[in-house]
Design an enzyme around this catalytic site. Structure first.
Site, PDB file in Angstrom:
ATOM      1  N   LYS A 123      17.948  25.636  70.302  1.00 28.74           N
ATOM      2  CA  LYS A 123      19.203  25.122  70.858  1.00 28.74           C
ATOM      3  C   LYS A 123      20.321  25.233  69.820  1.00 28.74           C
ATOM      4  O   LYS A 123      21.383  25.755  70.094  1.00 28.74           O
ATOM      5  CB  LYS A 123      19.009  23.677  71.315  1.00 28.74           C
ATOM      6  CG  LYS A 123      20.273  23.039  71.830  1.00 28.74           C
ATOM      7  CD  LYS A 123      20.032  21.649  72.367  1.00 28.74           C
ATOM      8  CE  LYS A 123      21.384  20.982  72.618  1.00 28.74           C
ATOM      9  NZ  LYS A 123      21.267  19.640  73.159  1.00 28.74           N
TER      10      LYS A 123
ATOM     11  N   GLU B 199      12.405  25.520  60.615  1.00 26.90           N
ATOM     12  CA  GLU B 199      11.125  26.127  60.995  1.00 26.90           C
ATOM     13  C   GLU B 199      11.353  27.423  61.774  1.00 26.90           C
ATOM     14  O   GLU B 199      10.742  28.458  61.497  1.00 26.90           O
ATOM     15  CB  GLU B 199      10.319  25.165  61.892  1.00 26.90           C
ATOM     16  CG  GLU B 199       9.763  23.952  61.203  1.00 26.90           C
ATOM     17  CD  GLU B 199      10.730  22.781  61.177  1.00 26.90           C
ATOM     18  OE1 GLU B 199      11.961  22.998  61.307  1.00 26.90           O
ATOM     19  OE2 GLU B 199      10.261  21.645  61.001  1.00 26.90           O
TER      20      GLU B 199
ATOM     21  N   GLY C 284      17.077  19.149  74.008  1.00 27.92           N
ATOM     22  CA  GLY C 284      15.976  20.064  73.686  1.00 27.92           C
ATOM     23  C   GLY C 284      14.724  19.759  74.486  1.00 27.92           C
ATOM     24  O   GLY C 284      14.091  20.657  75.057  1.00 27.92           O
ATOM     25  N   ARG C 285      14.373  18.485  74.572  1.00 28.17           N
ATOM     26  CA  ARG C 285      13.122  18.118  75.261  1.00 28.17           C
ATOM     27  C   ARG C 285      13.265  18.151  76.786  1.00 28.17           C
ATOM     28  O   ARG C 285      12.322  17.858  77.501  1.00 28.17           O
ATOM     29  CB  ARG C 285      12.648  16.750  74.778  1.00 28.17           C
ATOM     30  CG  ARG C 285      13.683  15.633  74.878  1.00 28.17           C
ATOM     31  CD  ARG C 285      13.268  14.435  74.041  1.00 28.17           C
ATOM     32  NE  ARG C 285      14.272  13.373  74.016  1.00 28.17           N
ATOM     33  CZ  ARG C 285      15.273  13.310  73.156  1.00 28.17           C
ATOM     34  NH1 ARG C 285      15.439  14.253  72.251  1.00 28.17           N
ATOM     35  NH2 ARG C 285      16.116  12.290  73.176  1.00 28.17           N
TER      36      ARG C 285
ATOM     37  N   GLU D 281      10.466  10.837  71.686  1.00 27.86           N
ATOM     38  CA  GLU D 281      11.754  11.169  71.066  1.00 27.86           C
ATOM     39  C   GLU D 281      12.872  10.517  71.894  1.00 27.86           C
ATOM     40  O   GLU D 281      13.931  10.204  71.361  1.00 27.86           O
ATOM     41  CB  GLU D 281      11.932  12.700  70.991  1.00 27.86           C
ATOM     42  CG  GLU D 281      12.900  13.131  69.905  1.00 27.86           C
ATOM     43  CD  GLU D 281      12.925  14.638  69.669  1.00 27.86           C
ATOM     44  OE1 GLU D 281      13.383  15.371  70.552  1.00 27.86           O
ATOM     45  OE2 GLU D 281      12.492  15.081  68.582  1.00 27.86           O
TER      46      GLU D 281
ATOM     47  N   HIS E  81     -15.808  12.047  76.711  1.00 28.18           N
ATOM     48  CA  HIS E  81     -16.855  12.117  75.686  1.00 28.18           C
ATOM     49  C   HIS E  81     -16.289  11.879  74.297  1.00 28.18           C
ATOM     50  O   HIS E  81     -16.931  12.207  73.297  1.00 28.18           O
ATOM     51  CB  HIS E  81     -17.555  13.475  75.772  1.00 28.18           C
ATOM     52  CG  HIS E  81     -18.193  13.677  77.115  1.00 28.18           C
ATOM     53  ND1 HIS E  81     -19.462  13.230  77.408  1.00 28.18           N
ATOM     54  CD2 HIS E  81     -17.700  14.207  78.259  1.00 28.18           C
ATOM     55  CE1 HIS E  81     -19.737  13.512  78.677  1.00 28.18           C
ATOM     56  NE2 HIS E  81     -18.676  14.100  79.211  1.00 28.18           N
TER      57      HIS E  81
ATOM     58  N   LYS F  56      14.117  15.735  57.613  1.00 26.87           N
ATOM     59  CA  LYS F  56      14.591  17.121  57.479  1.00 26.87           C
ATOM     60  C   LYS F  56      15.455  17.253  56.239  1.00 26.87           C
ATOM     61  O   LYS F  56      15.304  18.203  55.459  1.00 26.87           O
ATOM     62  CB  LYS F  56      15.457  17.495  58.693  1.00 26.87           C
ATOM     63  CG  LYS F  56      14.741  17.688  59.993  1.00 26.87           C
ATOM     64  CD  LYS F  56      15.751  18.270  61.000  1.00 26.87           C
ATOM     65  CE  LYS F  56      15.318  18.081  62.421  1.00 26.87           C
ATOM     66  NZ  LYS F  56      16.324  18.482  63.399  1.00 26.87           N
TER      67      LYS F  56
HETATM   68  O1  F6P Z   1      13.766  17.802  65.210  1.00 24.66           O
HETATM   69  C1  F6P Z   1      13.888  17.451  66.519  1.00 24.66           C
HETATM   70  C2  F6P Z   1      14.598  18.488  67.324  1.00 24.66           C
HETATM   71  O2  F6P Z   1      15.967  18.371  67.144  1.00 24.66           O
HETATM   72  C3  F6P Z   1      14.227  18.360  68.789  1.00 24.66           C
HETATM   73  O3  F6P Z   1      14.971  17.424  69.463  1.00 24.66           O
HETATM   74  C4  F6P Z   1      14.405  19.751  69.273  1.00 24.66           C
HETATM   75  O4  F6P Z   1      13.740  19.975  70.490  1.00 24.66           O
HETATM   76  C5  F6P Z   1      13.794  20.519  68.119  1.00 24.66           C
HETATM   77  O5  F6P Z   1      14.214  19.810  66.983  1.00 24.66           O
HETATM   78  C6  F6P Z   1      14.185  21.956  68.032  1.00 24.66           C
HETATM   79  O6  F6P Z   1      15.570  22.117  67.958  1.00 24.66           O
HETATM   80  P1  F6P Z   1      16.259  23.499  68.224  1.00 24.66           P
HETATM   81  O7  F6P Z   1      15.970  23.909  69.622  1.00 24.66           O
HETATM   82  O8  F6P Z   1      17.719  23.262  67.994  1.00 24.66           O
HETATM   83  O9  F6P Z   1      15.698  24.500  67.247  1.00 24.66           O
END
Ligand code: F6P
Length: 554
Positions: free
Chosen positions: A208, A214, A278-279, A364, A395, A519
């Site tokens: 987003k 990452e 995002g979620r 979240e 189980h 972060k």
């Molecule tokens: O670290 C949390 C977050 O901001 C989430 O809310 C989001 O879904 C995820 O990181 C990834 O963010 P992006 O889509 O901006 O890479």
């Protein structure tokens, strides 16, 4: 935007507290004395058949929960959300994931912009691209058709797509496969690319913000892998790496200028909007991997499922409004019954990533300790969501749900028709499986008494160990089959349950400031990890000790 109500100051809250104190929970007795109970507490939402009757629920409790919703203005806030008001006030944004699944002819102007038209313009581009990949028109740098789509993203840019891909695998076009890289642990990208042919691989960088460490790190690692592997295969053949990236990388983001900076052709980028959290974004262009794998028609069905549930949430009477009822029940469990967690137990192997997906959606969203006006909270919010598919969980951890000292409400989910109708001799494997889905909520609710255990001839010393107390609450959700449409309905159901809980608690379910500190610190700490002694000396003793251990053992 209306001010949040402190729910503990409402009359309904006081009455619910009293009701809880006086309640003699007796699911066996409640069912015996009221033959209408199952019917009374079973509801339909679109294709979902939802049985709430095995919950710790009476008509009185339900009435007061609905009063609590009224006193905390839940439905007013619902309407504000659907109409595009900036209910995400800490980010000054509308919250409009529901606009992502509205039919083309709908109109909704938000901040002077017709958002439904914008949504369909992007969808058309995504569908067009998906069709070209699926029919082999879109090819890699050496002219070969795409066989593997690798989605690089994390959180909402990963959990939704991977969960739905796993759930709807029977709908994936033959000859196409999706993989999902999320973790910055280099193992993830290394393992997922290890056996791939670069000439037939397409990467989707999904982010987003297009700033997530990452995702950008993994995207760079993937780009390096692609170019090196193409070079090694003699596939570049003097062609520019830019051309290879253009053929093998596309992006999905709200920050299209950053996509261009990364080197991805803006013509191959699909946008969405800051009013999609995002979620809450699997039904936006973030689902491009799904549109490719499942095809535009199935993706449309998926969106149709979301919309059907949205309509139910918008129009069903409160007493029959399933997301409202389930959200209120969760509030009842967290704040009155004092449950700290909630299990989600799909009896569908295809939904094995659903609990992980729900963890981000719910935790979240509602893991907050201030209300949306900044005032602090002195009641519980945001329970822990967790789970595994049945019967595997049976189980592993069901022991604690059946006989442990914590009360864990559970949602059981199953489908009438199996994706793979296999037989074991003369028995349907699906029916053996479903027998477990029916048995577990029954065992949880009704248990087994000392007398029943004794009547089985059990040795007296171990009678109590074999007693099941019962009165363990659960909800059973069924649908005809796990289709794209039903998948959309299930996700929207949980989105709205989460919304209802957040609205009662008075929290902003759409920001996530709690993820920021870690972060920032990771970026600050990195130099110490990499060898900078000055940065190491600036750390607290524990962190410094751990980094030193790493440096001595790397
Ligand atoms: O670290 C949390 C977050 O901001 C989430 O809310 C989001 O879904 C995820 O990181 C990834 O963010 P992006 O889509 O901006 O890479």
């Amino acid at each position: 935007m209306t001010a949040p109500v402190n729910p503990t100051q409402t009359e309904a809250w006081t009455r619910l507290g009293q009701l809880h104190d006086d309640l003699q929970v007796d699911l066996r007795g409640w069912f015996e004395s009221d033959r209408q109970r199952a019917e009374k507490f079973t509801f339909t939402a679109a294709d979902l058949h939802v049985d709430l009757s095995k919950n710790i629920l009476t008509e009185d409790v339900l009435k007061n929960l609905l009063d609590l919703a009224a006193e905390t203005n839940v439905l007013t806030r619902r309407d504000q959300m659907f109409n595009g008001e900036h209910i995400n006030n800490t980010e000054d944004r509308a919250v409009l994931h529901t606009a992502l699944r509205r039919p083309k002819e709908d109109k909704l102007a938000v901040d002077g912009q017709e958002v439904v038209q914008d949504v369909h313009r992007v969808l058309e581009r995504v569908y067009d691209f998906a069709r070209r990949v699926r029919n082999g028109e879109w090819v890699g740098i050496t002219g070969k058709r795409i066989e593997t789509v690798v989605n690089i993203g994390i959180g909402g840019s990963d959990l939704g797509p991977v969960m739905v891909y796993e759930a709807l695998k029977p709908y994936v076009q033959e000859g196409l496969e999706c993989r999902f890289v999320s973790n910055i642990d280099p193992t993830d990208v290394a393992q997922k690319t290890a056996d791939l042919d670069p000439e037939t691989t397409l990467f989707i960088v999904a982010s987003k913000t297009f700033t997530t460490l990452e995702t950008l790190t993994n995207a760079r690692l993937a780009r390096t892998w692609l170019l090196e592997a193409l070079e090694a295969a003699g596939a570049l053949d003097g062609k520019e790496s830019k051309e290879a990236v253009a053929k093998h990388f596309i992006a999905v983001s709200t920050a299209l200028e950053k996509v261009a900076e990364f080197g991805i052709d803006p013509a191959n980028a699909f946008g969405f909007w800051d009013w999609v959290g995002g979620r809450y974004s699997v039904d936006s262009a973030i689902g491009t991997s799904l549109a490719i794998a499942l095809g535009p028609e199935n993706f449309e069905e998926f969106l149709g499922g979301f919309h059907a549930l949205d309509q139910h949430f918008l129009t069903a009477a409160p007493e029959e409004n399933v997301p409202l009822l389930m959200g209120l029940l969760n509030v009842w469990y967290v704040n009155f019954v004092k449950a700290a967690s909630h299990a989600v137990l799909p009896y569908a192997q295809q939904l094995h990533r659903f609990p992980a997906y729900l963890q981000q959606l719910t935790m979240e969203s509602n893991g907050k300790s201030v209300r949306w006006d900044g005032s602090s909270i002195d009641y519980s919010t945001g329970e822990i969501f967790w789970g595994e598919p049945g019967t595997n969980g049976q189980h592993a951890f069901y022991q604690l749900i059946h006989q442990g000292t914590q009360l864990i409400p559970a949602d059981f989910i199953a489908f009438a028709k199996p994706a793979y109708p296999l037989n074991d001799g003369d028995k349907s494997a699906h029916e053996l499986f479903l027998a477990n889905f029916f048995a577990q909520p029954k065992a949880l609710a009704f248990g087994k008494t000392e007398e029943e255990v004794r009547a089985e001839g059990t040795r007296e010393e171990i009678v109590t160990a074999r007693v099941f107390a019962g009165n363990k609450p659960s909800t059973s959700i069924m649908a005809p089959a796990l289709t794209p449409r039903v998948m959309g309905e299930l996700i929207a159901l949980y989105e709205h349950i989460t919304f209802v809980q957040g609205a009662v608690w008075g929290v902003n379910s759409f920001d996530q400031w709690g993820v920021e500190l870690g972060k920032q610190l990771a970026l600050q700490i990195y130099p110490a990890v990499a060898g900078d002694d000055e940065a190491l000396a600036a750390q607290d003793d524990s962190t410094a000790g751990l980094i030193r251990y790493y440096r001595e053992n790397r």
